[in-house]
Design an enzyme around this catalytic site. Structure first.
Site, mmCIF file in Angstrom:
data_model
loop_
_atom_site.group_PDB
_atom_site.id
_atom_site.type_symbol
_atom_site.label_atom_id
_atom_site.label_comp_id
_atom_site.label_asym_id
_atom_site.label_seq_id
_atom_site.Cartn_x
_atom_site.Cartn_y
_atom_site.Cartn_z
ATOM 1 N N ALA A 104 0.860 -1.193 0.000
ATOM 2 C CA ALA A 104 0.000 0.000 0.000
ATOM 3 C C ALA A 104 0.890 1.235 0.000
ATOM 4 O O ALA A 104 2.116 1.135 0.156
ATOM 5 C CB ALA A 104 -0.887 0.006 1.239
ATOM 6 N N LYS A 105 0.317 2.386 -0.176
ATOM 7 C CA LYS A 105 1.057 3.637 0.004
ATOM 8 C C LYS A 105 0.049 4.745 0.227
ATOM 9 O O LYS A 105 -1.083 4.688 -0.262
ATOM 10 C CB LYS A 105 1.897 3.965 -1.240
ATOM 11 C CG LYS A 105 3.056 4.889 -0.962
ATOM 12 C CD LYS A 105 4.220 4.144 -0.317
ATOM 13 C CE LYS A 105 5.423 4.999 -0.082
ATOM 14 N NZ LYS A 105 6.615 4.186 0.228
#
Ligand code: NAD
Length: 416
Positions: A104-105
């Site tokens: 994720a980011k």
């Protein structure tokens, strides 16, 4: 400049590596699409009483192998496309070093240098509120990235915990020690880069003892990389920050430079043997070049002139695809970012494991575990590059990650 934008570049790279796997096309198509991306408007109350809306994003790219994991970046140039690309990279990185995580980011379009501490706190809390329905200790565990650190992670943890009604330290990593952070997290990425550099130098040319190193960027990653590489016996001859580079062919006094930067000093105010530009640093005649600042600094032009024997990517995406081709043609080997800077996410994982077990490890235990995992990642890449006959180590690293994620997809099947 990138050749086709960060997400397009990631997909092109994945396509090249896919050829070296047996992941079926239908599964691979799924792997190239992010599972979900949330865009939030974050109202910010300024200290002068005015209000503005800043944009924030969280992309959850792939969760086939475990909970999503990835940092939160504060930068005025953050775009949703960049966040998606970095979330994809995180999925590959966690798979490559075999952590039971996905990728994720997050990012918020702000320049923290323009904000007061209270304003940063309010943005952090409101952004956390905006994404809190999609994060959680078994769902998605954020961490620091550019311009965020233990202070912001403490605010994320507090905001999330207030909604839950009890403390949830395991919802973020990179926290202060007093809130369940782990010893060794601050220097983890630099330690990992140093270990990978040592392994790589020993693999190609013997010993680190007479090895000269130039490092672009003297922030968290660059400064710890320099310090630990010197401890390992290498000679760090040049380092830089955004104000320029310092150079001493006989070796810098890394400890003194570290203390200068730690006290808030920029390198243009350091009393150096010789001052050079960032561009000159990249073209120095050294054994190892370590870009540890920002993306896209090794362009095809730089790659044509590069004189280092090997390149170790500490920053995310420092080499453009065109430069990658040039380095390959010139037979200059490169260790890719998803392996070289994976020490950060490895120790984040160790922090999360300690939190979920409500048990704390010593610094020695953390460092030992980091070393074991990252050296295994290195050995896997070198071995697979040889077995598969990949054109470079980046393709080998991507192929390992794609194979692991693809195999996990195959076991789980397609829902419903
Ligand atoms: P940081 O903000 O602490 O340091 C960045 C350094 O780069 C500073 O010295 C800054 O002056 C320098 N810099 C900025 N712009 C520059 C320019 N145009 N030219 C030359 N130098 C410039 O950031 P960091 O945490 O050390 O991260 C550096 C890189 O490593 C980033 O690409 C980041 O995504 C990556 N990374 C960091 C971690 C981590 O744990 N911190 C983990 C994985 C990857």
């Amino acid at each position: 400049m990138s050749d086709g934008g960060p997400f397009e570049n990631l997909r092109t790279m994945m396509d090249r590596a896919h050829e070296y796997t047996d992941v079926p096309q239908n599964v691979f198509v799924r792997m190239k699409h992010p599972e979900r991306t949330l865009r939030v408007g974050v109202p910010l109350l300024r200290d002068d009483g005015s209000e503005e809306i800043v944009e924030g994003f969280r992309c959850q790219f792939d969760s086939t192998r475990g909970p999503y994991k990835g940092g939160i970046r504060y930068h005025p140039d953050v775009t949703v496309e960049e966040v998606i690309a970095m979330a994809g990279l995180m999925s590959l990185k966690t798979a490559l070093v075999d952590l039971q995580y996905g990728g994720a980011k997050g990012g918020v379009v702000v320049d923290p240098k323009e904000l007061s501490r209270d304003e940063i706190k309010r943005v952090t809390r409101r952004y956390t509120e905006g994404i809190r329905r999609m994060i959680g200790p078994e769902m998605d565990i954020p961490a620091p990235d550019m311009n965020t650190g233990p202070r912001e992670m403490a605010w994320v943890m507090d905001t999330y915990s207030m909604y839950e009604g009890y403390p949830v330290p395991e919802v973020v990593t990179g926290k202060p020690l007093e809130l369940g952070g782990t010893p060794g997290r601050i220097e983890a990425t630099g330690r990992g880069v140093a270990i990978i550099t040592r392994e790589f130098v020993e693999h190609v040319q013997g010993s680190l003892e007479d090895t000269t190193v130039a490092i672009q960027g003297f922030g968290n990653v660059g400064s710890w990389t320099a310090k630990i590489l010197e401890e390992f016996g290498a000679t760090v001859v040049a380092v830089s920050d955004v104000t320029g580079a310092i150079y001493d062919p006989d070796g810098l006094d890394v400890e003194a430079v570290f203390e200068h930067a730690d006290a808030g000093g920029m390198l243009d105010s350091y009393d150096a043997e010789e001052e050079i530009s960032n561009d000159e640093l990249l073209r120095l005649d050294v054994d190892v070049l370590i870009p540890a600042a920002i993306a896209d600094v090794i362009t095809d032009d730089v790659a044509e002139d590069l004189r280092a024997e090997i390149v170790v990517e500490a920053a995310n995406g420092p080499t453009t695809p065109a430069a990658d081709r040039v380095l390959r043609e010139r037979n200059i080997p490169l260790i890719p970012d998803i392996l070289a800077n994976s020490g950060g996410v490895i120790v984040s994982y160790l922090e999360w494991v300690q939190n979920t077990q409500e048990y704390a490890w010593t610094l020695e235990e953390v460092n030992e575990d980091l070393e074991r995992r990252i050296v295994k990642g290195f050995d896997d890449v070198i071995r697979r590059a040889d077995e598969l006959g990949t054109p470079d180590f980046r393709v080998a690293a991507y192929a390992i990650a794609i194979q692991r994620i693809g195999t996990a997809h195959a076991y789980r099947g397609l829902f419903p």
